[in-house]
Motif scaffolding. Sequence first.
Motif, PDB file in Angstrom:
ATOM      1  N   SER A 114      14.509 -13.773  29.570  1.00 48.28           N
ATOM      2  CA  SER A 114      15.929 -13.927  29.263  1.00 48.28           C
ATOM      3  C   SER A 114      16.665 -12.598  29.413  1.00 48.28           C
ATOM      4  CB  SER A 114      16.104 -14.469  27.846  1.00 48.28           C
ATOM      5  OG  SER A 114      15.475 -13.626  26.911  1.00 48.28           O
ATOM      6  N   THR A 651      20.841 -20.731  34.018  1.00 47.76           N
ATOM      7  CA  THR A 651      21.721 -19.746  34.647  1.00 47.76           C
ATOM      8  C   THR A 651      21.811 -18.506  33.773  1.00 47.76           C
ATOM      9  OG1 THR A 651      23.756 -20.485  33.557  1.00 47.76           O
ATOM     10  CG2 THR A 651      23.111 -21.644  35.580  1.00 47.76           C
ATOM     11  N   TRP A 653      24.381 -17.505  32.302  1.00 48.30           N
ATOM     12  CA  TRP A 653      25.332 -17.669  31.201  1.00 48.30           C
ATOM     13  C   TRP A 653      24.944 -18.771  30.213  1.00 48.30           C
ATOM     14  CZ3 TRP A 653      27.342 -22.553  31.110  1.00 48.30           C
ATOM     15  CH2 TRP A 653      27.304 -23.281  32.310  1.00 48.30           C
ATOM     16  N   LEU A 654      23.819 -19.421  30.422  1.00 51.02           N
ATOM     17  CA  LEU A 654      23.453 -20.533  29.543  1.00 51.02           C
ATOM     18  C   LEU A 654      21.979 -20.471  29.173  1.00 51.02           C
ATOM     19  CD1 LEU A 654      24.121 -23.221  28.129  1.00 51.02           C
ATOM     20  CD2 LEU A 654      23.569 -24.392  30.289  1.00 51.02           C
ATOM     21  N   THR A 655      21.723 -20.560  27.872  1.00 49.64           N
ATOM     22  CA  THR A 655      20.364 -20.678  27.346  1.00 49.64           C
ATOM     23  C   THR A 655      20.333 -21.838  26.362  1.00 49.64           C
ATOM     24  OG1 THR A 655      19.959 -18.303  27.548  1.00 49.64           O
ATOM     25  CG2 THR A 655      18.520 -19.530  26.069  1.00 49.64           C
ATOM     26  N   ILE A 656      19.364 -22.725  26.511  1.00 48.67           N
ATOM     27  CA  ILE A 656      19.245 -23.880  25.625  1.00 48.67           C
ATOM     28  C   ILE A 656      17.900 -23.820  24.917  1.00 48.67           C
ATOM     29  CG2 ILE A 656      19.241 -26.392  25.455  1.00 48.67           C
ATOM     30  CD1 ILE A 656      20.846 -26.456  28.061  1.00 48.67           C
ATOM     31  N   PRO A 689      22.470 -24.667  22.201  1.00 52.33           N
ATOM     32  CA  PRO A 689      22.923 -24.054  23.453  1.00 52.33           C
ATOM     33  C   PRO A 689      23.673 -22.742  23.150  1.00 52.33           C
ATOM     34  CG  PRO A 689      23.682 -26.340  23.214  1.00 52.33           C
ATOM     35  CD  PRO A 689      23.242 -25.857  21.869  1.00 52.33           C
ATOM     36  N   LYS A 690      23.427 -21.728  23.977  1.00 54.40           N
ATOM     37  CA  LYS A 690      24.140 -20.461  23.863  1.00 54.40           C
ATOM     38  C   LYS A 690      24.815 -20.170  25.188  1.00 54.40           C
ATOM     39  CE  LYS A 690      23.738 -15.588  22.718  1.00 54.40           C
ATOM     40  NZ  LYS A 690      22.895 -14.516  22.173  1.00 54.40           N
ATOM     41  N   ILE A 691      26.123 -19.907  25.145  1.00 51.95           N
ATOM     42  CA  ILE A 691      26.925 -19.747  26.347  1.00 51.95           C
ATOM     43  C   ILE A 691      27.540 -18.346  26.378  1.00 51.95           C
ATOM     44  CG2 ILE A 691      28.887 -20.645  27.650  1.00 51.95           C
ATOM     45  CD1 ILE A 691      28.457 -23.298  26.114  1.00 51.95           C
ATOM     46  N   LYS A 692      27.379 -17.671  27.511  1.00 46.70           N
ATOM     47  CA  LYS A 692      27.986 -16.351  27.687  1.00 46.70           C
ATOM     48  C   LYS A 692      29.340 -16.529  28.360  1.00 46.70           C
ATOM     49  CE  LYS A 692      23.890 -13.497  27.684  1.00 46.70           C
ATOM     50  NZ  LYS A 692      24.337 -12.859  26.442  1.00 46.70           N
ATOM     51  N   ASP A 698      30.077 -14.294  23.303  1.00 46.42           N
ATOM     52  CA  ASP A 698      29.008 -15.287  23.257  1.00 46.42           C
ATOM     53  C   ASP A 698      29.405 -16.411  22.318  1.00 46.42           C
ATOM     54  OD1 ASP A 698      27.497 -13.751  24.933  1.00 46.42           O
ATOM     55  OD2 ASP A 698      26.345 -12.797  23.340  1.00 46.42           O
ATOM     56  N   GLU A 700      27.765 -20.102  20.577  1.00 47.44           N
ATOM     57  CA  GLU A 700      26.623 -20.987  20.406  1.00 47.44           C
ATOM     58  C   GLU A 700      26.917 -22.023  19.335  1.00 47.44           C
ATOM     59  OE1 GLU A 700      23.231 -18.696  19.171  1.00 47.44           O
ATOM     60  OE2 GLU A 700      23.672 -18.999  17.053  1.00 47.44           O
TER      61      GLU A 700
END
Length: 792
Positions: A114, A651, A653-656, A689-692, A698, A700
């Motif tokens: 990550s 991507t 900008w996205l971590t789930i 979900p965490k979005i940049k 940030d 989430e």
Amino acid sequence: MKNAIKKITLVLILFLSTGVATAQEKGLIISGSLIEQETKQPIPYATVVLKDLDTANVFVGTTTNDKGGFRLATKEKDFLVEISFMGYATRVISDFKIENSVLDLGTITLESESQSLEEVEIRGEVSKTVFKLDKRVFNVGKDLSSTGMSGLEVLDNVPSVNVSIDGEISLRGGAGVQILINGKPSVLADESSNALGTITADMIESIEVITNASAKYEASGTAGILNIILKKEEKKGWNGSVTANTGYPANHSIGLSLNRRTDKFNLFTQLGGGYRSMPRFSESRNFNKITEETISSIGENYRNEAFFNITLGTDYHINDYNVLTLSGNFAYEMEDQPSETSFEYTDGNGDLISSWTRNEVTDAINPKWQYDLNYKKQFKNNKEHTLQISGLGSFFGKDQSSDFTTREVNGLNLNGDQRTATNFNKQDYTFKADYINPMTKFFTLELGSQYALNNVANNYLVEDFVGGEYVTDQNQTNNFEYNQKVLGVYTTGAYERGNWGVKGGVRIENTDLSTFLVNTEESNDQNFTDFFPTLHTSYKVSDKLSFQAGYSKRIYRPRLWDLNPFFNISNNFNIRAGNPNLQSEYTDSYELTSIYRIGKASFSSSLYHQYTKDVIERVSTIENNTVYVRPYNVGSNSKLGFETNGKYIPTKWLTISADFNMNYFDRKGDFQNQTFDFSGSQWSLGITPKIKLPYDIDFEFTVKTQSGYETVQGETSGYTTLDVGLRKKVLKGKIMLNLSVRDVFESRIRENFVSQDTFENYSFGQRQRQIAFGISYGFGKGEAMNYTGRRR
């Protein structure tokens, strides 16, 4: 003469050639240690292989041990070293220097995948779970929704862990969880009060979830162990961070962390203080099936707390092999608990007989302190050859007084005015010694012992207002004394070679427990010795797939409030009390775990089975329309469950992240001529979900669902909650702005139904939505809310 020189030269050439051949026959020894780049923690069970420079064929391979170290041998001359582990970027080393047939690669760092997807200046932002042989490490500090949280609330964000609105902690749906601070029992994890409430989220570095512990850990906790690791910087020079939070309902705190590192000393301190208010709505209803009478109540109560917490400590590095650590902690709470509850008493026809209001005013002060002395020695032959000795002492006190007044609204008043006084003192002492010896490059031996002493005195006074004065109620007043001593010794042996490893051990614990009710002179003495075997193994199939399996036997000893027949009379028609005759419950725990990677997703899945006997259940009974809840040993519980945790990074900008747990249980038991035989299931699901976003923002959110489940006397309802968080970075992370909302829809509830032949009971509890805003600033070499210094 020339012939003689030629002969001597020939002999020397033959001798040197033989020496070289011998050296080549002995081979080359490669060694090193592996740590995580962000936390500087060792990474066990990572794959280390030697590959051909031209064909990339694998010559030889091994896995790192518990401490992240590795050692292998080869006869090859031209090769590269490749190191890999699930969730981390693969590291390739081809530039090195060999001396005397030894290649020491030193300390090697691995960067999480990550991190490698992000810009350099924002590395280390993503929370993640690191999987080890007998535990999972959940890095807490980067969660956006943790802003302003207490330690108890942080636990509720950890996969597999659930914290009810009453503060009861469960792991995989099971109670009996052992809480440790930095690997040891602590006054900060004391169940006798809201002790974890004095720890704020920014003080916590990580939480270790241990569902199947090795013999090294004490055997307490049938559900498992939660070990809270507090932050401590060790960057040279001055480092620090200051954090301030505010929120609604009132949740205001400020914290300061300072660290000074020199060649010999590491001085560290943390200070925290604040004020919080925790409003709670409650409702209950008791229906007597014999008389068809009903007593219902509805009310709101507050737990207002002002708190202060300070930790001071130092590491003294005597030399390269000896470190002495002395630390102390002091916490102080001032509680104010106002409440108002309305009651109604109706007959079988539903006609109102009477109604009244009961008000409570409770004040308490809770001093807590703890000191810890630790000595660690590393032996010169191997840095993993260590001896560690520690002593810990703690104290928790409570001086509390409560006044209960009633006001008649209609008809008869079934409550009178009362007042209570509590004087509580708890002293704990723990002494430990642990010895680790890597006897060969494949086999490691561990030996250790622990002696824990717990002494408690709880003096509880209840007075009723009768005839214009307060009179002592002898039926509810008591002075309870609790003393427990546990002596444990253990040994483990670990064998690791190639992609396979196994670790077995046994722990022996002797328990000496005595309780005494001074007023009635009732005593209960127990002395017993138990054996707790453990076995763990791991096998790495490939870089993308590995397996772990484990077995352990655990014990849940009844704790103070399980045993203390203390009556909580806040609502004196729904009373909870302890049972001094409780026995310990025992669990055999089996677990099979796979760790695997599919594309950009990584997972850990476990299949587990737990069999518990003499299960401690809270059983409800009714007397004169009053429902009493007491713990009893009721039969056995066989549980089969499945759990999976995963992370997907599609991507930049996205971590789930997600975790799912489901278990089926089979309960068997008898109590007071009733048979409690039934089967049921429960499950939980969490998705984050965490979005940049642009401008270093940030966002989430976490959706968490807990299913309902059947109990021995009825059922408990499920719920779904939503938490959200927003973070803005300023000055490249030196300043962090955080906004969080917990339980957005106020849907996190506690709702229980009890249905028996003679009565029914309904209880409901709910807490308010929490909004918090925080700002953190890091100075020196520190970063705001980002403690990444080397830990020793």
